[in-house]
Design a protein around this motif. Sequence first.
Motif, mmCIF file in Angstrom:
data_model
loop_
_atom_site.group_PDB
_atom_site.id
_atom_site.type_symbol
_atom_site.label_atom_id
_atom_site.label_comp_id
_atom_site.label_asym_id
_atom_site.label_seq_id
_atom_site.Cartn_x
_atom_site.Cartn_y
_atom_site.Cartn_z
ATOM 1 N N ARG A 12 -12.589 -13.619 -26.471
ATOM 2 C CA ARG A 12 -13.230 -14.735 -25.490
ATOM 3 C C ARG A 12 -14.217 -13.493 -23.993
ATOM 4 O O ARG A 12 -14.870 -14.184 -23.399
ATOM 5 C CB ARG A 12 -12.811 -15.958 -24.914
ATOM 6 C CG ARG A 12 -13.083 -17.144 -24.314
ATOM 7 C CD ARG A 12 -15.036 -16.389 -24.573
ATOM 8 N NE ARG A 12 -15.547 -17.336 -25.644
ATOM 9 C CZ ARG A 12 -15.722 -19.108 -25.742
ATOM 10 N NH1 ARG A 12 -15.385 -19.290 -25.283
ATOM 11 N NH2 ARG A 12 -16.166 -18.979 -27.565
ATOM 12 N N VAL A 13 -12.933 -13.115 -23.387
ATOM 13 C CA VAL A 13 -11.897 -13.003 -21.682
ATOM 14 C C VAL A 13 -13.295 -11.316 -22.004
ATOM 15 O O VAL A 13 -13.978 -11.152 -21.438
ATOM 16 C CB VAL A 13 -10.874 -12.553 -21.643
ATOM 17 C CG1 VAL A 13 -11.180 -11.587 -20.757
ATOM 18 C CG2 VAL A 13 -10.493 -13.861 -21.178
ATOM 19 N N THR A 16 -16.966 -12.347 -22.265
ATOM 20 C CA THR A 16 -17.512 -12.840 -21.068
ATOM 21 C C THR A 16 -17.832 -11.622 -19.983
ATOM 22 O O THR A 16 -18.094 -11.622 -19.055
ATOM 23 C CB THR A 16 -16.353 -13.411 -20.009
ATOM 24 O OG1 THR A 16 -16.687 -14.855 -21.349
ATOM 25 C CG2 THR A 16 -17.106 -13.820 -19.243
ATOM 26 N N CYS A 39 -14.885 -17.850 -19.677
ATOM 27 C CA CYS A 39 -14.320 -18.517 -20.386
ATOM 28 C C CYS A 39 -14.571 -19.612 -20.963
ATOM 29 O O CYS A 39 -15.362 -19.640 -22.144
ATOM 30 C CB CYS A 39 -13.004 -17.747 -20.861
ATOM 31 S SG CYS A 39 -12.828 -16.123 -20.240
ATOM 32 N N ARG A 45 -21.310 -20.801 -26.048
ATOM 33 C CA ARG A 45 -19.854 -20.384 -26.434
ATOM 34 C C ARG A 45 -19.808 -21.131 -27.385
ATOM 35 O O ARG A 45 -19.924 -22.733 -27.633
ATOM 36 C CB ARG A 45 -18.799 -20.930 -24.970
ATOM 37 C CG ARG A 45 -18.934 -19.769 -23.514
ATOM 38 C CD ARG A 45 -18.233 -18.857 -24.102
ATOM 39 N NE ARG A 45 -18.934 -17.719 -22.602
ATOM 40 C CZ ARG A 45 -19.865 -17.590 -22.169
ATOM 41 N NH1 ARG A 45 -21.047 -17.287 -22.689
ATOM 42 N NH2 ARG A 45 -19.847 -16.213 -21.280
ATOM 43 N N ALA A 56 -6.104 -16.290 -19.285
ATOM 44 C CA ALA A 56 -6.720 -15.418 -19.019
ATOM 45 C C ALA A 56 -6.114 -14.231 -18.316
ATOM 46 O O ALA A 56 -6.858 -12.747 -18.661
ATOM 47 C CB ALA A 56 -7.934 -16.453 -18.061
#
Length: 224
Positions: A12-13, A16, A39, A45, A56
Motif C-alpha cells: 500500500r505504501v 501510494t 494509504c 483503494r 507506515a
Amino acid sequence: MPIRPLSPVEARVLGTLMEKARTVPDSYPLTLNSVLAGCNQKTSREPLMQIAEAQAQEALDALRGLSLVIESSGGRAARYEHNFQRVYGVPEQSAVLLGLLMLRGPLTAGELRINAERWYRFADISSVEAFLDELHERSAEKGGPLVVQLARAPGAREQRWAQLLCGPVAMAQAAAECEAALPGAGEVAHLQARVEALERELGLLRETVQKLCAELGMSQGGQS
C-alpha cells in the motif's frame, strides 16, 4: 535475485508513492504524513486500510532496505520517493498496471485501462493486455511472473488480473470474493418475481386500454 514478497502495508505504501508521483507531481516526493494520508484515503483503494503512522514508517524503512524507496532530506521533514521501475526492471506502462493492482486489488484489463487515465493513457485494451501478458510471462531470470490471471467468476464477462508482488494469490479465495460480490440466489429470485409481477401489471394495462379503445370506437394507434 528475486525480491521477497511485500506485506500488504508495504504494498500500500509503495503503490501510494507510485500513484502520487504521477497524479500530484508538485507535491512529490512525499512526507510521512502525505504517505499516510494516501494509504488511508477512502477512494481508489481496495481494501480500505487504516494504517498507523508507526506502521507506515516501518514499511518505508523496509522498502528503503529493498532499494524500492529512496529517502531524501531537505526542509523540515524527510521525503520519500519510489524506485520501482529500476528495481523490478519494468517499463512505465507495466509499473502503472502493478501500482493500480497494489492499490485497488484484482481488476480486469478494461478496469485497468479506465483507472489508469490519470497515471498513463493506454491507447486501447489490447495495449493493456499486451503489457499484462508480458508481466505474466516474465522469465525466471528476471524474477518470474509479476501478475496472474484469475479464473473467471460465475456471471463475470471478463477475467481479472492480480499482482504477485505480495506472493502467490489464493485462487480459491479470490474466486470466492468475486462470487460473493455477485447477486445471491435469493436476490435473483426476488428480482425475477418483481419482473413477473410487472409483466402481469403491463398485461392488465394493455387489456384495459384495448377495452377503452373499443368502447370509444378508437384504434390503439389513434382515432378511427
